[in-house]
Write an enzyme that holds these catalytic residues in place. Sequence first.
Site, PDB file in Angstrom:
ATOM      1  N   ARG A 164       0.828  -1.218   0.000  1.00  0.00           N
ATOM      2  CA  ARG A 164       0.000   0.000   0.000  1.00  0.00           C
ATOM      3  C   ARG A 164       0.864   1.270   0.000  1.00  0.00           C
ATOM      4  O   ARG A 164       0.487   2.289   0.617  1.00  0.00           O
ATOM      5  CB  ARG A 164      -0.953   0.037   1.217  1.00  0.00           C
ATOM      6  N   SER A 215     -10.828  -1.049   3.668  1.00  0.00           N
ATOM      7  CA  SER A 215     -10.073  -1.278   4.905  1.00  0.00           C
ATOM      8  C   SER A 215      -9.517   0.036   5.424  1.00  0.00           C
ATOM      9  O   SER A 215      -8.847   0.761   4.699  1.00  0.00           O
ATOM     10  CB  SER A 215      -8.911  -2.239   4.641  1.00  0.00           C
ATOM     11  N   GLU A 286      -4.721   2.970   6.547  1.00  0.00           N
ATOM     12  CA  GLU A 286      -4.478   2.830   5.105  1.00  0.00           C
ATOM     13  C   GLU A 286      -5.152   3.996   4.374  1.00  0.00           C
ATOM     14  O   GLU A 286      -4.660   4.477   3.360  1.00  0.00           O
ATOM     15  CB  GLU A 286      -5.062   1.493   4.630  1.00  0.00           C
TER      16      GLU A 286
HETATM   17  C1  LIG Z   1     -15.656  -1.364  -0.691  1.00  0.00           C
HETATM   18  C2  LIG Z   1     -14.194  -1.074  -0.835  1.00  0.00           C
HETATM   19  C3  LIG Z   1     -13.298  -2.115  -0.979  1.00  0.00           C
HETATM   20  C4  LIG Z   1     -11.945  -1.867  -1.121  1.00  0.00           C
HETATM   21  N1  LIG Z   1     -11.089  -2.910  -1.270  1.00  0.00           N
HETATM   22  C5  LIG Z   1      -9.765  -2.664  -1.425  1.00  0.00           C
HETATM   23  C6  LIG Z   1      -8.854  -3.745  -1.596  1.00  0.00           C
HETATM   24  O1  LIG Z   1      -9.221  -4.916  -1.630  1.00  0.00           O
HETATM   25  N2  LIG Z   1      -7.545  -3.455  -1.732  1.00  0.00           N
HETATM   26  C7  LIG Z   1      -7.076  -2.172  -1.724  1.00  0.00           C
HETATM   27  O2  LIG Z   1      -5.857  -1.968  -1.865  1.00  0.00           O
HETATM   28  N3  LIG Z   1      -7.923  -1.133  -1.556  1.00  0.00           N
HETATM   29  C8  LIG Z   1      -9.240  -1.338  -1.422  1.00  0.00           C
HETATM   30  N4  LIG Z   1     -10.111  -0.305  -1.250  1.00  0.00           N
HETATM   31  C9  LIG Z   1      -9.573   1.082  -1.166  1.00  0.00           C
HETATM   32  C10 LIG Z   1      -9.549   1.843  -2.508  1.00  0.00           C
HETATM   33  O3  LIG Z   1     -10.585   1.380  -3.373  1.00  0.00           O
HETATM   34  C11 LIG Z   1      -8.196   1.717  -3.219  1.00  0.00           C
HETATM   35  O4  LIG Z   1      -7.147   2.273  -2.456  1.00  0.00           O
HETATM   36  C12 LIG Z   1      -8.246   2.412  -4.588  1.00  0.00           C
HETATM   37  O5  LIG Z   1      -7.112   2.067  -5.334  1.00  0.00           O
HETATM   38  C13 LIG Z   1      -8.316   3.936  -4.469  1.00  0.00           C
HETATM   39  O6  LIG Z   1      -8.559   4.449  -5.767  1.00  0.00           O
HETATM   40  P1  LIG Z   1      -9.305   5.855  -5.949  1.00  0.00           P
HETATM   41  O7  LIG Z   1      -9.251   6.198  -7.377  1.00  0.00           O
HETATM   42  O8  LIG Z   1     -10.649   5.821  -5.335  1.00  0.00           O
HETATM   43  O9  LIG Z   1      -8.319   6.787  -5.124  1.00  0.00           O
HETATM   44  P2  LIG Z   1      -8.724   8.026  -4.204  1.00  0.00           P
HETATM   45  O10 LIG Z   1      -9.410   7.547  -2.981  1.00  0.00           O
HETATM   46  O11 LIG Z   1      -9.399   9.053  -5.019  1.00  0.00           O
HETATM   47  O12 LIG Z   1      -7.263   8.523  -3.795  1.00  0.00           O
HETATM   48  C14 LIG Z   1      -6.445   7.718  -2.951  1.00  0.00           C
HETATM   49  C15 LIG Z   1      -5.023   8.303  -2.952  1.00  0.00           C
HETATM   50  O13 LIG Z   1      -4.487   8.177  -4.274  1.00  0.00           O
HETATM   51  C16 LIG Z   1      -4.104   9.464  -4.764  1.00  0.00           C
HETATM   52  N5  LIG Z   1      -4.388   9.502  -6.213  1.00  0.00           N
HETATM   53  C17 LIG Z   1      -5.570   9.256  -6.826  1.00  0.00           C
HETATM   54  N6  LIG Z   1      -5.425   9.378  -8.159  1.00  0.00           N
HETATM   55  C18 LIG Z   1      -4.145   9.731  -8.378  1.00  0.00           C
HETATM   56  C19 LIG Z   1      -3.378  10.020  -9.567  1.00  0.00           C
HETATM   57  N7  LIG Z   1      -3.922   9.978 -10.786  1.00  0.00           N
HETATM   58  N8  LIG Z   1      -2.060  10.340  -9.434  1.00  0.00           N
HETATM   59  C20 LIG Z   1      -1.502  10.395  -8.196  1.00  0.00           C
HETATM   60  N9  LIG Z   1      -2.169  10.149  -7.044  1.00  0.00           N
HETATM   61  C21 LIG Z   1      -3.477   9.819  -7.139  1.00  0.00           C
HETATM   62  C22 LIG Z   1      -4.963  10.447  -3.994  1.00  0.00           C
HETATM   63  O14 LIG Z   1      -4.371  11.760  -3.969  1.00  0.00           O
HETATM   64  C23 LIG Z   1      -5.003   9.797  -2.617  1.00  0.00           C
HETATM   65  O15 LIG Z   1      -3.833  10.067  -1.892  1.00  0.00           O
HETATM   66  C24 LIG Z   1     -11.478  -0.521  -1.110  1.00  0.00           C
HETATM   67  C25 LIG Z   1     -12.383   0.538  -0.975  1.00  0.00           C
HETATM   68  C26 LIG Z   1     -13.730   0.264  -0.847  1.00  0.00           C
HETATM   69  C27 LIG Z   1     -14.696   1.410  -0.718  1.00  0.00           C
END
Ligand SMILES: Cc1cc2nc3c(=O)[nH]c(=O)nc-3n(C[C@H](O)[C@H](O)[C@H](O)COP(=O)(O)OP(=O)(O)OC[C@H]3O[C@@H](n4cnc5c(N)ncnc54)[C@H](O)[C@@H]3O)c2cc1C
Length: 294
Positions: A164, A215, A286
């Site tokens: 992560r 998480s 996380e």
């Molecule tokens: C129901 C549920 C289940 C999940 N299961 C998992 C799982 O199994 N495993 C897991 O690892 N995570 C999981 N997650 C967490 C999350 O979905 C992941 O971390 C996902 O990759 C975040 O993507 P996002 O686009 O929503 O990022 P955001 O929440 O929008 O951003 C997260 C971080 O990434 C940065 N970021 C976003 N886009 C960019 C970009 N283009 N360039 C640079 N930085 C950027 C943001 O600034 C922030 O710091 C889960 C979440 C939910 C709600």
Amino acid sequence: MNMADALHFRESMARHVSWRAGGAADRLFAPPDLEALAAFLRSLPKGEPVLFVGLGSNLLVRDGGFRGSVILTHSAKKNARMDGDRIYADAGVASPKVARFAATHHFAGAEFLAGIPGTVGGALAMNAGCYGGETWDIVAKVVTVDRSGALREREKREYDISYRHCELRSGDEEWFVAAYFRLQPGDGAASTARIKELLARRMATQPLSLPNAGSVFRNPPGDHAARLIESCGLKGLARGGARVSEKHANFIVNPDGAASAADIEGLILEVKKTVLERTGVELVPEVRIVGEPA
Ligand SMILES: Cc1cc2nc3c(=O)[nH]c(=O)nc-3n(C[C@H](O)[C@H](O)[C@H](O)COP(=O)(O)OP(=O)(O)OC[C@H]3O[C@@H](n4cnc5c(N)ncnc54)[C@H](O)[C@@H]3O)c2cc1C
């Protein structure tokens, strides 16, 4: 699209994060394409804080809001396509789409992305993963943008990557605009079946019908955060509108959409403190928490 339509002031981030809580961003820009993104970044005053947001599925903006500019990647024109034997995806493409696209094209190894409800950019930034797979395991190279709007191709070895965690070794300030994934040739039907199985497992174990951010804490080495939280009897613990899920102890839910970011952050701190006192294990969040308190 008129550029003015893409720029919003005092935009509530509760609309853009999966917890459906939190404060406003001073400015939010939803670039229609890369050119507009580069022009916007170039136009920012030096030192202006910039926050890229995908689907906000791992993010909380405190109730006092974010003093700076949010770039929303998911609303941009976005594309996933084959590029020789690699899959190209813009940063705003949803991760589950990459999983399905790979299966359709008979590539194996991206199935784990099907249940991670964020974008490619968020998956790269978080090195998102589950069920034995991690995003950077399948990355061939990425494309980034910096404040001057310059695009660069970067190799995996230029990043410090772990559980992560992903950081550019040079320390330069850049954001992801695309990724190239390298996968193994596979059997599309088998990948589709695997995706179905992984999604069913999630439905059975995670509170997916309530606003949440996945998480909350990382798993400590050799253990599970959920197990530790449950062992302390914290399932169901509530603060304001936020509650530790009864279904999965490492999830905090916002059942009525009424939680403040302070409720959620306060609950995170309470869980962390209790688990440390009772088990001696210091849980590390996380989820990313940014912005100012109310
Ligand atoms: C129901 C549920 C289940 C999940 N299961 C998992 C799982 O199994 N495993 C897991 O690892 N995570 C999981 N997650 C967490 C999350 O979905 C992941 O971390 C996902 O990759 C975040 O993507 P996002 O686009 O929503 O990022 P955001 O929440 O929008 O951003 C997260 C971080 O990434 C940065 N970021 C976003 N886009 C960019 C970009 N283009 N360039 C640079 N930085 C950027 C943001 O600034 C922030 O710091 C889960 C979440 C939910 C709600």
